[in-house]
Write a protein that holds these residues in place. Structure first.
Motif, PDB file in Angstrom:
ATOM      1  N   GLU A 383      -6.448  -1.729   1.719  1.00 54.55           N
ATOM      2  CA  GLU A 383      -7.078  -1.416   0.826  1.00 54.55           C
ATOM      3  C   GLU A 383      -7.165  -0.120  -0.485  1.00 54.55           C
ATOM      4  N   ASP A 384      -7.760  -0.824  -1.499  1.00 55.60           N
ATOM      5  CA  ASP A 384      -7.572   0.626  -2.395  1.00 55.60           C
ATOM      6  C   ASP A 384      -8.086   2.189  -2.631  1.00 55.60           C
ATOM      7  N   ALA A 385      -7.308   2.778  -2.577  1.00 55.22           N
ATOM      8  CA  ALA A 385      -7.275   4.021  -2.653  1.00 55.22           C
ATOM      9  C   ALA A 385      -7.068   4.691  -3.605  1.00 55.22           C
ATOM     10  N   GLY A 386      -7.576   4.104  -5.428  1.00 53.81           N
ATOM     11  CA  GLY A 386      -7.823   4.793  -6.045  1.00 53.81           C
ATOM     12  C   GLY A 386      -6.722   5.000  -6.966  1.00 53.81           C
ATOM     13  N   ASN A 387      -6.691   5.310  -8.224  1.00 54.06           N
ATOM     14  CA  ASN A 387      -5.602   5.464  -9.163  1.00 54.06           C
ATOM     15  C   ASN A 387      -4.086   4.552  -9.111  1.00 54.06           C
ATOM     16  N   GLN A 388      -4.171   3.146  -8.971  1.00 57.73           N
ATOM     17  CA  GLN A 388      -3.634   2.257  -8.603  1.00 57.73           C
ATOM     18  C   GLN A 388      -2.502   2.769  -7.462  1.00 57.73           C
ATOM     19  N   GLN A 389      -3.137   2.971  -6.600  1.00 65.48           N
ATOM     20  CA  GLN A 389      -2.737   3.065  -5.389  1.00 65.48           C
ATOM     21  C   GLN A 389      -3.151   2.224  -4.423  1.00 65.48           C
ATOM     22  N   TYR A 390      -2.512   2.095  -3.445  1.00 67.77           N
ATOM     23  CA  TYR A 390      -2.530   1.269  -2.184  1.00 67.77           C
ATOM     24  C   TYR A 390      -3.345   2.358  -0.388  1.00 67.77           C
ATOM     25  N   LYS A 391      -2.977   1.744   0.062  1.00 66.93           N
ATOM     26  CA  LYS A 391      -3.207   2.008   1.871  1.00 66.93           C
ATOM     27  C   LYS A 391      -3.120   0.522   2.951  1.00 66.93           C
ATOM     28  N   TYR A 403       7.579  -8.412  -3.934  1.00 67.78           N
ATOM     29  CA  TYR A 403       8.848  -8.241  -4.497  1.00 67.78           C
ATOM     30  C   TYR A 403       9.165  -9.769  -4.262  1.00 67.78           C
ATOM     31  N   ASP A 404       8.998 -10.461  -3.263  1.00 67.15           N
ATOM     32  CA  ASP A 404       8.683 -11.703  -3.043  1.00 67.15           C
ATOM     33  C   ASP A 404       8.806 -12.990  -4.574  1.00 67.15           C
ATOM     34  N   TRP A 405       8.071 -12.421  -5.388  1.00 64.78           N
ATOM     35  CA  TRP A 405       7.061 -14.480  -6.262  1.00 64.78           C
ATOM     36  C   TRP A 405       6.818 -13.409  -6.864  1.00 64.78           C
ATOM     37  N   ILE A 406       6.376 -12.399  -7.173  1.00 66.73           N
ATOM     38  CA  ILE A 406       5.962 -12.178  -8.716  1.00 66.73           C
ATOM     39  C   ILE A 406       5.326 -10.031  -8.829  1.00 66.73           C
ATOM     40  N   TRP A 407       6.050  -9.479  -8.738  1.00 66.55           N
ATOM     41  CA  TRP A 407       6.259  -8.437  -8.826  1.00 66.55           C
ATOM     42  C   TRP A 407       6.947  -7.391 -10.065  1.00 66.55           C
ATOM     43  N   ASN A 408       5.803  -7.080 -10.459  1.00 68.36           N
ATOM     44  CA  ASN A 408       5.727  -6.529 -12.425  1.00 68.36           C
ATOM     45  C   ASN A 408       5.322  -5.245 -12.354  1.00 68.36           C
ATOM     46  N   PRO A 409       5.634  -4.600 -13.238  1.00 66.28           N
ATOM     47  CA  PRO A 409       5.440  -3.200 -13.454  1.00 66.28           C
ATOM     48  C   PRO A 409       3.800  -2.976 -13.750  1.00 66.28           C
ATOM     49  N   THR A 410       3.434  -3.669 -14.598  1.00 69.39           N
ATOM     50  CA  THR A 410       1.933  -4.152 -15.019  1.00 69.39           C
ATOM     51  C   THR A 410       0.935  -3.614 -14.188  1.00 69.39           C
ATOM     52  N   TYR A 411       0.886  -4.448 -12.391  1.00 65.94           N
ATOM     53  CA  TYR A 411       0.060  -4.317 -11.982  1.00 65.94           C
ATOM     54  C   TYR A 411       0.255  -3.768 -10.250  1.00 65.94           C
ATOM     55  N   ASP A 412       1.433  -3.246 -10.347  1.00 68.48           N
ATOM     56  CA  ASP A 412       2.271  -2.776  -9.140  1.00 68.48           C
ATOM     57  C   ASP A 412       1.184  -1.684  -8.790  1.00 68.48           C
ATOM     58  N   ARG A 413       1.088  -1.622  -7.770  1.00 66.10           N
ATOM     59  CA  ARG A 413       0.796  -0.131  -7.412  1.00 66.10           C
ATOM     60  C   ARG A 413       1.323   0.477  -6.677  1.00 66.10           C
ATOM     61  N   GLN A 414       1.209   1.674  -6.787  1.00 69.00           N
ATOM     62  CA  GLN A 414       1.779   2.583  -5.467  1.00 69.00           C
ATOM     63  C   GLN A 414       1.202   3.099  -4.673  1.00 69.00           C
TER      64      GLN A 414
END
Length: 509
Positions: A383-391, A403-414
């Protein structure tokens, strides 16, 4: 697209003409990717993708959703093959050398990416990316592309978010508070806390490093500082360099006072029974620490790992954890080579190279597409936890997966379960502009001339250097034996590395 026929049947072909890519031939079956529209091939293209790890329980559901979403523009199907971490190296090597058709394949420095790329098994990607992968290019900073070329070419798409390998000390917060000590703010504070634990809580191990070089007491401490740096040849500080310097130095004949002081400190901590006396016998440290009391633990990542903290709290009632890192999050304070540890490649054996890049471009085209591949189905797996974060909601069915196929710093969530300070630190190291560009950025060490020496040294590293770095052996005896046995091989590795670095810098200027 077939060539235009005579006017008598031109009207019959008009619908096909307007939906096809102008000037393309019939074997170019899909569009330029992303969410921009384009033609849809009559028959879907199935991409074979090889990745490491275990197949997530919800993988098929995620694949079905991916195929549903991309059908209007790409019409791509996915055949994802997983190989266990222990088998991925051998399995992918056999696939490549036998010419088995594979469209996308995970590889890494700890596997065989340099060797396989140099041997010509991977497709050069610059032209494909420029034509079909503009979203892939835009999702990664230029420093990442420049740093991760192989033999001067883009032969793999770098997967990652950070430009520094984060490390953390886990501190038993409950013990610190019982001792009346303030929060830890330095390495000296950690040692002082551990010494008080030994005195006041004799049943608790003061400090537990790990039985691998990067997580040993000496390496862990040095890697978080800026006084000395690792080298591209060996990452254990026996070969070292000054900050952002191309000159390689050798601890056996040109010792660094900083490194030697850390080695002596580790020995003293072990003699004083601060470092766990059983450290070299612990095979699974993360499991051990949840059932054996220890006041200080060395771990990767910033902040506390949710599962590790949870296990500790459940198995040791009344305990609590906090984290501390020696990393200095001042912009420009640290330099980086921007090297990544995960990559996605297009094997030469692929029969769908264009479609493979178009699919990855689609995955890198929007936050929604990225989220689906990285975290699974929204509302089901996360679920979206806001502020570019996830749960995560069902980590057992679709774990964290970019990490297996698309990891990038633009769309990565914390991960929203992290401590707020850890979230900010992870964002800091995900911004390439926060780091100086290291002088050796883009350099790749060719090991072919010193393979025998590297094999000899690696065996001696485990036998001698690991116990030295955890302080468990007498320095006078072990250091001399290590120097006598490893010295000749280490010197050859140093000299070959310096020769290659000098040539790299000369060609770069």
């Amino acid at each position: 697209m077939a060539k235009f026929l005579k006017s008598s049947i031109l009207l019959l072909l008009l619908a096909l003409v307007v939906t096809a890519c102008s000037g393309k031939s019939s074997n170019e079956s899909s569009s330029s990717g992303g969410d921009k529209g384009g033609s849809t091939s009559k028959d879907p293209v199935t991409l074979k993708i090889v990745m490491p790890g275990d197949r997530p329980a919800d993988m098929d559901k995620v694949i079905a959703e991916i195929e549903k979403r991309n059908q209007p523009t790409l019409n791509v199907k996915l055949d994802i093959v997983f190989a266990s971490w222990s088998d991925i190296h051998q399995k992918t090597q056999i696939m490549l050398t036998s010419g088995e058709p594979v469209d996308l394949m995970f590889d890494a420095p700890w596997m065989h990416i340099d060797a396989m790329a140099s041997a010509g098994y991977y497709e050069p990607l610059s032209d494909l990316l420029n034509e079909y992968g503009k979203n892939i290019l835009a999702a990664r900073p230029q420093q990442m592309w420049d740093a991760n070329k192989i033999n001067g070419q883009v032969l793999a798409i770098p997967l990652g978010n950070s430009f520094y390998k984060p490390t953390t000390y886990y501190i038993r917060k409950d013990l610190r508070e019982k001792l009346g000590l303030p929060p830890v703010k330095s390495y000296d504070d950690i040692v002082a806390f551990a010494r008080q634990v030994k005195e006041k809580f004799p049943d608790i191990v003061p400090m537990t490093p790990q039985t691998q070089i990067p997580m040993s007491e000496v390496h862990f401490r040095l890697a978080q500082g800026t006084d000395v740096m690792m080298t591209p040849m060996l990452t254990d500080f026996i070969l070292y360099r000054a900050p952002n310097s191309p000159k390689i130095r050798n601890m056996l004949d040109d010792p660094s006072p900083v490194i030697w002081s850390a080695i002596q400190n580790a020995r003293q901590l072990y003699v004083d029974k601060i470092i766990n006396p059983d450290v070299m016998a612990i095979k699974d440290p993360d499991n051990w620490v949840t059932t054996h009391p220890t006041a200080v633990y060395l771990a990767t990542d910033f902040g506390l790992k949710a599962d590790l903290a949870k296990n500790l709290l459940s198995n040791l009632p009344g305990s609590a954890l906090e984290s501390f890192t020696l990393f200095d999050a001042t912009p420009g304070k640290n330099s980086s080579t921007f090297k990544q540890w995960n990559f996605m490649t297009v094997p030469k054996s692929s029969k769908h190279k264009k479609e493979a890049i178009q699919f990855l471009d689609w995955a890198n085209a929007s936050q929604d597409n990225y989220d689906l591949l990285a975290y699974g189905i929204k509302g089901v797996n996360w679920e979206d936890a806001g502020n570019q974060q996830y749960k995560m909601l069902t980590a057992d069915k679709y774990p964290w997966f970019p990490y297996d196929w698309i990891w990038n710093p633009t769309y990565d969530r914390q991960d929203a379960n992290q401590e707020p300070a850890a979230v900010e630190l992870n964002r800091f190291i995900g911004n390439a502009d926060n780091f100086q560009t290291d002088v050796l950025t883009g350099f790749n060490f060719d090991t072919s001339a010193v393979q025998n020496e590297l094999s000899q040294f690696n065996a001696l590293e485990n036998q001698y250097l690991l116990p030295i770095y955890n302080g468990t052996v007498d320095l006078d005896t072990y250091w001399k034996e290590f120097s006598d046995k490893a010295g000749p091989a280490l010197k050859k590795i140093q000299e070959e590395g310096q020769r290659q670095i000098d040539a790299f810098l000369k060609n770069k200027s």
